[in-house]
Design a protein around this motif. Structure first.
Motif, PDB file in Angstrom:
ATOM      1  N   THR A  32     -47.266 -10.740  53.092  1.00 48.52           N
ATOM      2  CA  THR A  32     -45.914 -10.189  52.963  1.00 48.52           C
ATOM      3  C   THR A  32     -44.894 -11.315  52.887  1.00 48.52           C
ATOM      4  O   THR A  32     -43.982 -11.293  52.051  1.00 48.52           O
ATOM      5  N   ARG A  33     -45.057 -12.308  53.767  1.00 53.54           N
ATOM      6  CA  ARG A  33     -44.127 -13.449  53.766  1.00 53.54           C
ATOM      7  C   ARG A  33     -44.235 -14.225  52.463  1.00 53.54           C
ATOM      8  O   ARG A  33     -43.230 -14.655  51.900  1.00 53.54           O
ATOM      9  N   TYR A  34     -45.450 -14.413  51.972  1.00 51.80           N
ATOM     10  CA  TYR A  34     -45.667 -15.115  50.706  1.00 51.80           C
ATOM     11  C   TYR A  34     -44.938 -14.398  49.565  1.00 51.80           C
ATOM     12  O   TYR A  34     -44.203 -15.021  48.787  1.00 51.80           O
ATOM     13  N   ALA A  35     -45.122 -13.079  49.483  1.00 50.32           N
ATOM     14  CA  ALA A  35     -44.481 -12.298  48.418  1.00 50.32           C
ATOM     15  C   ALA A  35     -42.960 -12.365  48.526  1.00 50.32           C
ATOM     16  O   ALA A  35     -42.263 -12.538  47.517  1.00 50.32           O
ATOM     17  N   SER A  36     -42.432 -12.250  49.733  1.00 53.93           N
ATOM     18  CA  SER A  36     -40.980 -12.317  49.930  1.00 53.93           C
ATOM     19  C   SER A  36     -40.423 -13.673  49.514  1.00 53.93           C
ATOM     20  O   SER A  36     -39.361 -13.758  48.877  1.00 53.93           O
ATOM     21  N   LEU A  37     -41.138 -14.735  49.857  1.00 56.72           N
ATOM     22  CA  LEU A  37     -40.679 -16.080  49.494  1.00 56.72           C
ATOM     23  C   LEU A  37     -40.762 -16.312  47.987  1.00 56.72           C
ATOM     24  O   LEU A  37     -39.890 -16.966  47.404  1.00 56.72           O
ATOM     25  N   LYS A  38     -41.806 -15.782  47.347  1.00 57.52           N
ATOM     26  CA  LYS A  38     -41.913 -15.907  45.884  1.00 57.52           C
ATOM     27  C   LYS A  38     -40.733 -15.217  45.202  1.00 57.52           C
ATOM     28  O   LYS A  38     -40.153 -15.748  44.257  1.00 57.52           O
ATOM     29  N   ILE A  39     -40.373 -14.052  45.685  1.00 57.48           N
ATOM     30  CA  ILE A  39     -39.234 -13.315  45.126  1.00 57.48           C
ATOM     31  C   ILE A  39     -37.941 -14.092  45.362  1.00 57.48           C
ATOM     32  O   ILE A  39     -37.134 -14.265  44.446  1.00 57.48           O
ATOM     33  N   ALA A  40     -37.750 -14.561  46.589  1.00 57.49           N
ATOM     34  CA  ALA A  40     -36.531 -15.317  46.915  1.00 57.49           C
ATOM     35  C   ALA A  40     -36.419 -16.576  46.059  1.00 57.49           C
ATOM     36  O   ALA A  40     -35.340 -16.914  45.569  1.00 57.49           O
ATOM     37  N   GLN A  41     -37.532 -17.252  45.844  1.00 56.51           N
ATOM     38  CA  GLN A  41     -37.523 -18.480  45.057  1.00 56.51           C
ATOM     39  C   GLN A  41     -37.267 -18.172  43.575  1.00 56.51           C
ATOM     40  O   GLN A  41     -36.599 -18.942  42.888  1.00 56.51           O
ATOM     41  N   ALA A  42     -37.757 -17.044  43.096  1.00 59.73           N
ATOM     42  CA  ALA A  42     -37.515 -16.650  41.706  1.00 59.73           C
ATOM     43  C   ALA A  42     -36.049 -16.286  41.484  1.00 59.73           C
ATOM     44  O   ALA A  42     -35.487 -16.546  40.418  1.00 59.73           O
ATOM     45  N   GLU A  43     -35.437 -15.674  42.487  1.00 59.59           N
ATOM     46  CA  GLU A  43     -34.035 -15.282  42.378  1.00 59.59           C
ATOM     47  C   GLU A  43     -33.098 -16.483  42.460  1.00 59.59           C
ATOM     48  O   GLU A  43     -32.104 -16.544  41.748  1.00 59.59           O
ATOM     49  N   ARG A  44     -33.424 -17.411  43.356  1.00 62.25           N
ATOM     50  CA  ARG A  44     -32.573 -18.585  43.540  1.00 62.25           C
ATOM     51  C   ARG A  44     -33.393 -19.703  44.168  1.00 62.25           C
ATOM     52  O   ARG A  44     -33.789 -19.613  45.327  1.00 62.25           O
ATOM     53  N   GLU A  45     -33.647 -20.739  43.397  1.00 63.02           N
ATOM     54  CA  GLU A  45     -34.443 -21.859  43.899  1.00 63.02           C
ATOM     55  C   GLU A  45     -33.694 -22.626  44.973  1.00 63.02           C
ATOM     56  O   GLU A  45     -32.544 -22.996  44.779  1.00 63.02           O
ATOM     57  N   ALA A  47     -34.580 -25.612  48.219  1.00 60.18           N
ATOM     58  CA  ALA A  47     -35.570 -26.524  48.791  1.00 60.18           C
ATOM     59  C   ALA A  47     -36.204 -25.950  50.055  1.00 60.18           C
ATOM     60  O   ALA A  47     -37.413 -26.067  50.267  1.00 60.18           O
ATOM     61  N   GLU A  48     -35.387 -25.323  50.892  1.00 54.79           N
ATOM     62  CA  GLU A  48     -35.895 -24.752  52.139  1.00 54.79           C
ATOM     63  C   GLU A  48     -36.923 -23.649  51.859  1.00 54.79           C
ATOM     64  O   GLU A  48     -37.971 -23.583  52.508  1.00 54.79           O
ATOM     65  N   THR A  49     -36.626 -22.801  50.896  1.00 49.81           N
ATOM     66  CA  THR A  49     -37.544 -21.718  50.540  1.00 49.81           C
ATOM     67  C   THR A  49     -38.825 -22.288  49.948  1.00 49.81           C
ATOM     68  O   THR A  49     -39.920 -21.814  50.260  1.00 49.81           O
ATOM     69  N   ALA A  50     -38.700 -23.307  49.118  1.00 45.79           N
ATOM     70  CA  ALA A  50     -39.870 -23.936  48.518  1.00 45.79           C
ATOM     71  C   ALA A  50     -40.783 -24.536  49.585  1.00 45.79           C
ATOM     72  O   ALA A  50     -42.012 -24.401  49.510  1.00 45.79           O
TER      73      ALA A  50
END
Length: 103
Positions: A32-45, A47-50
């Motif tokens: 779930t965390r992986y999917a949420s982070l992938k979405i967040a990174q796709a919406e707005r890159e 460094a912290e999210t990466a």
């Protein structure tokens, strides 16, 4: 006992050997965390999210015994299917080629 805190439990295999198995609840949380982070990174890159995505990906790979996040997700999906009692034919998919919802 300490392993349980890390989300790993010991089970006996069919051959009678002891094997370590990731806790499905921990695996589900990581997916779930992986999917949420992938979405967040796709919406707005960011460094912290990466960095967090890299950490979660690494943890999933270690828990599932793989070196590829795609392999880790496939193994995690298989583990969750086995532990949920559902068969592959009744697993929840996205409706397009039976892809996992976690990918």
């Amino acid at each position: 006992m300490a392993r349980r805190a890390w989300g790993i439990r010991r089970e006996n295999s069919r051959e009678g050997r002891s094997v370590l198995v990731p806790d499905p609840k921990v695996v589900r949380t990581l997916l779930t965390r992986y999917a949420s982070l992938k979405i967040a990174q796709a919406e707005r890159e960011r460094a912290e999210t990466a960095r967090e995505l890299e950490d979660v990906s690494y943890t999933l790979c270690v828990m599932m015994g793989t070196t590829s996040i795609h392999d880790a997700i496939a193994r995690a999906d298989a583990l969750l299917l086995r532990t949920s009692g559902t068969s592959a034919g009744t697993a929840q998919t996205d409706g397009e080629g039976d892809l996992s919802l976690a990918v």
